[in-house]
Write an enzyme that holds these catalytic residues in place. Sequence first.
Site, short mmCIF file in Angstrom:
data_model
loop_
_atom_site.label_atom_id
_atom_site.label_comp_id
_atom_site.label_asym_id
_atom_site.label_seq_id
_atom_site.Cartn_x
_atom_site.Cartn_y
_atom_site.Cartn_z
CD GLU A 60 41.40 52.03 17.21
OE1 GLU A 60 40.82 51.25 17.98
OE2 GLU A 60 42.44 51.73 16.57
CG HIS A 129 43.64 49.28 27.95
ND1 HIS A 129 44.91 48.79 27.73
CD2 HIS A 129 42.87 48.81 26.92
CE1 HIS A 129 44.90 48.06 26.62
NE2 HIS A 129 43.69 48.07 26.11
#
Length: 326
Positions: A60, A129
């Site tokens: 990322e 998450h």
Amino acid sequence: MRVIQFREALREAMSEEMRRDPNIFLMGEEVAEYNGAYKVSQGMLDEFGPDRVIDTPIAELGFAGLGVGAAMNGLRPIIEFMTFNFSLVAIDQIINSAAKMLAMSGGAYSVPIVFRGPTGNAGQLGATHSSNFENWFANTPGLKVVVPSNPYDAKGLMKASIRDNDPVIFMESELMYSDKGEVPEGEYLLPIGVADIKRKGKDVTIVSFGKMMKVALEAAEELAKEGIEAEVIDLRTVRPIDYKAVVDSVKKTNRCVVVEEANPLAAISSEIAYHLQRNAFDYLDAPVIRVNSMDVPLSYAPTYIDVTIPNVKRTLDAVNQVMYRK
């Protein structure tokens, strides 16, 4: 009017804009060959090819940085994070590069880029998450933060975000991708920074955004059975915030409950509560009450999830409190 899924509305918005402007491209993990982790980009590789729909490694920081550099040099990237929890790896590029570049370059470089993907709880995915980052990014000057709640808003706001010359954080939800709603065939854009009254009422204002709008609207339905007319405001964007829409509503209803999935400290709901006491104090007949997630990391266990995040019962309890019904 036709009815399509949330994911289809996003796909239409991106595809229409990419047909309009060859400088737009989509980049992220599994967006191309796999058609997107949530099938948002299904079929886009076939139409636009591998130069404009680009699969990346699990890196990322790297592909967010590539996107910022591309935006500074005339392109208009759409960067997909598989979840905004993974954006933490890239947060230096988002906050220290994308958000600050226009100011630090004296206006020489704008960064027209959209960072998009799901935020918040999506079921049993564990604490790492399941975080909400809307208030994190909304705390950063230079960013715009969009959090739509339905397919119609998602398409109109995505098209506006892609055309915007500032970096935009566009936050979705895994639990909303299959949601269906009416979306017109023709071209339309929705302005960033303008809230929408999803339900009119006169007794209490309920403010929310994103998937928590489902909780707010369901609570309003339950209240209607008891003769209480709740006005439900969808912020749609949390930077900038449409303060005027909230204040105008509270001047009419005199009471406010804010429903937000994020943890309570320094949340968007905190900002709304502050703004109301600063600018609508004389109209309030009760303190503003916030309904947030509990101040704990989200558990994996579904029974804990149910009691941790905002729900209809907690929202109804809050409304009863501001109306002095309990």
